[in-house]
Design a protein around this motif. Structure first.
Motif, PDB file in Angstrom:
ATOM      1  N   SER A  25      25.604  40.858  37.177  1.00 60.78           N
ATOM      2  CA  SER A  25      26.173  42.092  36.806  1.00 60.78           C
ATOM      3  C   SER A  25      27.184  42.409  37.930  1.00 60.78           C
ATOM      4  O   SER A  25      28.116  43.016  37.638  1.00 60.78           O
ATOM      5  N   ASP A  26      27.213  41.848  39.187  1.00 60.66           N
ATOM      6  CA  ASP A  26      28.433  42.012  40.043  1.00 60.66           C
ATOM      7  C   ASP A  26      29.412  41.294  39.638  1.00 60.66           C
ATOM      8  O   ASP A  26      30.542  41.632  39.866  1.00 60.66           O
ATOM      9  N   LEU A  27      29.469  40.265  38.998  1.00 59.27           N
ATOM     10  CA  LEU A  27      30.580  39.507  38.611  1.00 59.27           C
ATOM     11  C   LEU A  27      31.381  40.298  37.321  1.00 59.27           C
ATOM     12  O   LEU A  27      32.399  40.511  37.321  1.00 59.27           O
ATOM     13  N   ALA A  28      30.330  40.769  36.618  1.00 62.86           N
ATOM     14  CA  ALA A  28      30.850  41.509  35.441  1.00 62.86           C
ATOM     15  C   ALA A  28      31.578  42.719  36.060  1.00 62.86           C
ATOM     16  O   ALA A  28      32.723  43.256  35.364  1.00 62.86           O
ATOM     17  N   HIS A  29      30.926  43.274  36.969  1.00 62.72           N
ATOM     18  CA  HIS A  29      31.790  44.647  37.527  1.00 62.72           C
ATOM     19  C   HIS A  29      33.089  44.449  38.247  1.00 62.72           C
ATOM     20  O   HIS A  29      34.169  45.037  37.960  1.00 62.72           O
ATOM     21  N   GLN A  34      39.082  44.266  37.974  1.00 62.04           N
ATOM     22  CA  GLN A  34      40.312  43.667  37.887  1.00 62.04           C
ATOM     23  C   GLN A  34      41.007  43.894  36.594  1.00 62.04           C
ATOM     24  O   GLN A  34      42.257  44.218  36.655  1.00 62.04           O
ATOM     25  N   GLU A  35      40.425  44.265  35.394  1.00 59.19           N
ATOM     26  CA  GLU A  35      41.176  44.534  34.033  1.00 59.19           C
ATOM     27  C   GLU A  35      41.490  45.731  34.265  1.00 59.19           C
ATOM     28  O   GLU A  35      42.766  46.359  33.830  1.00 59.19           O
ATOM     29  N   GLU A  36      40.807  46.854  34.797  1.00 58.05           N
ATOM     30  CA  GLU A  36      41.286  48.067  35.006  1.00 58.05           C
ATOM     31  C   GLU A  36      42.604  48.154  35.829  1.00 58.05           C
ATOM     32  O   GLU A  36      43.419  48.909  35.497  1.00 58.05           O
TER      33      GLU A  36
END
Length: 65
Positions: A25-29, A34-36
């Protein structure tokens, strides 16, 4: 050595943990953040290319008569 020596001494700062466990979940966050950030930078570049947004509108004359 009186004066400022009274009271408790502050404890020394402990070093930060470098081996912090990272969940999925941390990696996904982080990936989402970064995408934002990339998307916002692209939008800023596009906005700068189009020029100023405050060019139009009602223009007032010089002064009162």
């Amino acid at each position: 050595m009186s004066g400022r020596q009274g009271g408790k001494l502050k404890p020394l700062k402990k070093p930060k943990d470098k081996n912090k466990e990272i969940d999925e979940s941390d990696l996904a966050h982080k990936k989402k953040q970064q995408e934002e950030k990339k998307r916002l930078e692209e939008l800023k570049k596009q906005a700068q290319q189009k020029g100023p947004l405050v060019g139009g509108g009602i223009k007032k004359s010089g002064g009162k008569k």
